[in-house]
Motif scaffolding. Structure first.
Motif, PDB file in Angstrom:
ATOM      1  N   GLN A  55      90.838 107.090   5.524  1.00 15.14           N
ATOM      2  CA  GLN A  55      91.059 105.048   6.886  1.00 15.14           C
ATOM      3  C   GLN A  55      91.461 105.259   7.767  1.00 15.14           C
ATOM      4  O   GLN A  55      90.897 104.874   8.610  1.00 15.14           O
ATOM      5  CB  GLN A  55      91.461 104.288   5.478  1.00 15.14           C
ATOM      6  CG  GLN A  55      89.941 104.262   4.269  1.00 15.14           C
ATOM      7  CD  GLN A  55      90.430 102.576   3.398  1.00 15.14           C
ATOM      8  OE1 GLN A  55      92.032 102.455   2.874  1.00 15.14           O
ATOM      9  NE2 GLN A  55      90.241 101.913   2.950  1.00 15.14           N
ATOM     10  N   HIS A  56      92.516 105.820   7.560  1.00 13.40           N
ATOM     11  CA  HIS A  56      93.446 105.533   9.334  1.00 13.40           C
ATOM     12  C   HIS A  56      93.191 106.822   9.711  1.00 13.40           C
ATOM     13  O   HIS A  56      93.189 106.343  11.207  1.00 13.40           O
ATOM     14  CB  HIS A  56      94.957 106.248   8.353  1.00 13.40           C
ATOM     15  CG  HIS A  56      96.312 106.376   9.989  1.00 13.40           C
ATOM     16  ND1 HIS A  56      95.945 104.901  10.374  1.00 13.40           N
ATOM     17  CD2 HIS A  56      96.550 106.710  10.435  1.00 13.40           C
ATOM     18  CE1 HIS A  56      97.116 105.346  11.838  1.00 13.40           C
ATOM     19  NE2 HIS A  56      96.776 106.582  11.831  1.00 13.40           N
ATOM     20  N   ASP A  59      89.596 105.195  11.624  1.00 13.44           N
ATOM     21  CA  ASP A  59      89.626 103.440  12.351  1.00 13.44           C
ATOM     22  C   ASP A  59      91.390 103.526  12.567  1.00 13.44           C
ATOM     23  O   ASP A  59      91.408 102.236  11.818  1.00 13.44           O
ATOM     24  CB  ASP A  59      89.129 102.592  11.499  1.00 13.44           C
ATOM     25  CG  ASP A  59      89.176 101.602  12.885  1.00 13.44           C
ATOM     26  OD1 ASP A  59      89.785 101.227  13.855  1.00 13.44           O
ATOM     27  OD2 ASP A  59      88.412 100.584  12.304  1.00 13.44           O
ATOM     28  N   ALA A  61      92.765 101.943  14.125  1.00 14.50           N
ATOM     29  CA  ALA A  61      93.402 100.560  15.117  1.00 14.50           C
ATOM     30  C   ALA A  61      93.186  99.774  13.984  1.00 14.50           C
ATOM     31  O   ALA A  61      94.165  98.558  14.394  1.00 14.50           O
ATOM     32  CB  ALA A  61      91.780  99.830  15.838  1.00 14.50           C
ATOM     33  N   HIS A  62      92.465  99.524  12.618  1.00 11.83           N
ATOM     34  CA  HIS A  62      92.472  98.578  11.628  1.00 11.83           C
ATOM     35  C   HIS A  62      93.281  99.369  10.126  1.00 11.83           C
ATOM     36  O   HIS A  62      92.943  98.382   9.288  1.00 11.83           O
ATOM     37  CB  HIS A  62      91.122  98.024  11.282  1.00 11.83           C
ATOM     38  CG  HIS A  62      90.790  97.521  12.224  1.00 11.83           C
ATOM     39  ND1 HIS A  62      89.611  98.042  13.540  1.00 11.83           N
ATOM     40  CD2 HIS A  62      90.345  96.199  12.947  1.00 11.83           C
ATOM     41  CE1 HIS A  62      88.991  97.668  14.491  1.00 11.83           C
ATOM     42  NE2 HIS A  62      89.507  96.124  14.079  1.00 11.83           N
ATOM     43  N   HIS A  63      93.917 100.181  10.249  1.00  9.69           N
ATOM     44  CA  HIS A  63      94.157 100.750   8.750  1.00  9.69           C
ATOM     45  C   HIS A  63      95.348 101.560   9.138  1.00  9.69           C
ATOM     46  O   HIS A  63      95.362 102.650   9.941  1.00  9.69           O
ATOM     47  CB  HIS A  63      93.188 101.828   8.022  1.00  9.69           C
ATOM     48  CG  HIS A  63      91.784 100.605   8.033  1.00  9.69           C
ATOM     49  ND1 HIS A  63      91.994 100.583   7.166  1.00  9.69           N
ATOM     50  CD2 HIS A  63      90.511 101.095   8.201  1.00  9.69           C
ATOM     51  CE1 HIS A  63      91.113  99.911   6.444  1.00  9.69           C
ATOM     52  NE2 HIS A  63      89.985 100.522   7.892  1.00  9.69           N
ATOM     53  N   ALA A  64      96.571 100.728   8.622  1.00  7.60           N
ATOM     54  CA  ALA A  64      97.422 101.831   8.913  1.00  7.60           C
ATOM     55  C   ALA A  64      98.215 102.995   8.694  1.00  7.60           C
ATOM     56  O   ALA A  64      96.838 103.061   7.337  1.00  7.60           O
ATOM     57  CB  ALA A  64      99.069 100.700   8.342  1.00  7.60           C
TER      58      ALA A  64
END
Length: 268
Positions: A55-56, A59, A61-64
């Protein structure tokens, strides 16, 4: 007499060691139990960090990052829940397996101490859950460091405290499962009760502020207190570490005493 210690009931330390090894073998031979335990302890951690890393990467910007303090906190919660479920299954298999299989009568008829028959179940279960907990935390700590963002990897001291918290809480859960399953002589009822306590009722009572300082006697609250504040955040029930350790010790001791007592009085 040749250096071998013999207890008052004639049980030698060598016999205790062999009995413990036999109980370990019984657990190992439960292949489905071992497979599910690996999946819950280790598989859950691999899935958590793997999904978080993907996920990181897709994206950022939206996933730490999957690791770091935040990832470690979530992974600790996961190993507490899923590992706790596995510990309950292993503990009940060790504590109530002989009775459920109908072989307790045969074991008691050998003349071996009933206290010894119960006592060897505890270290056998702890060895198995301890091994899985170590493997799970290796994945947990590695993921928290490898997948941390720049400069946010948890320190060795924090990881050590988290490892201790996992070891203690999983160990206490295992002992509770061994003792309660020996008392109730039913694996299914014990599993249901302990899962209800660990995942629902205990959590509800932990957040019941109306209970005040009485919440300090909850095993759930005491276990949470061992997690570093930098990982778990503010404690739901603030208490000294010594108090938390004493509470967990008392819970484990009560489970052992109750299990041993019921084993000595059970009809053979």
């Amino acid at each position: 007499m040749n250096g071998t210690y013999v207890s008052k009931n004639g049980t030698t330390m060598g016999t205790i060691a062999r009995m413990t090894a036999a109980d370990l073998l019984k657990l190992y031979r439960r292949r489905a139990l071992m497979a599910w335990s690996v999946a819950l302890f280790v598989g859950g951690q691999i899935a958590f960090y793997g999904l978080g890393a993907l996920q990181h990467a897709a994206d950022p910007a939206h996933h730490a990052p999957a690791g770091g303090p935040r990832g470690l906190a979530n992974a600790m919660m996961l190993v507490s829940y899923l590992g706790g479920v596995a510990a309950v299954m292993i503990g009940t298999a060790a504590g109530g397996g002989d009775t459920a299989a109908g072989v307790f009568r045969d074991l008691a008829s050998t003349g071996r101490s009933r206290i010894a028959l119960f006592a060897v179940r505890v270290p056998a279960a702890l060895v198995v859950t301890g091994l899985f907990a170590v493997l799970a935390f290796i994945v947990t700590a590695t993921g928290a460091v490898v997948f941390a963002g720049a400069g946010s990897a948890p320190s060795a001291a924090v990881l050590a405290q988290c490892g201790l918290a996992v070891a203690v809480t999983i160990g206490v859960t295992t002992v509770l499962a061994v003792g309660l399953s020996s008392v109730l002589s039913s694996r299914s009822i014990t599993i249901g009760l302990l899962l209800c306590w660990n995942l629902a009722l205990g959590r509800v009572l932990e957040h019941a502020t109306g209970l005040g300082s009485l919440r300090e006697v909850l095993s759930i609250a005491a276990g949470d207190r061992l997690v570093p504040v930098s990982v778990g955040g503010a404690y739901v029930v603030p208490m000294p570490v010594t108090t938390a350790a004493l509470v967990l010790l008392v819970w484990a001791a009560l489970a052992v005493v109750a299990g041993a007592w019921q084993t000595t009085r059970r009809d053979a």
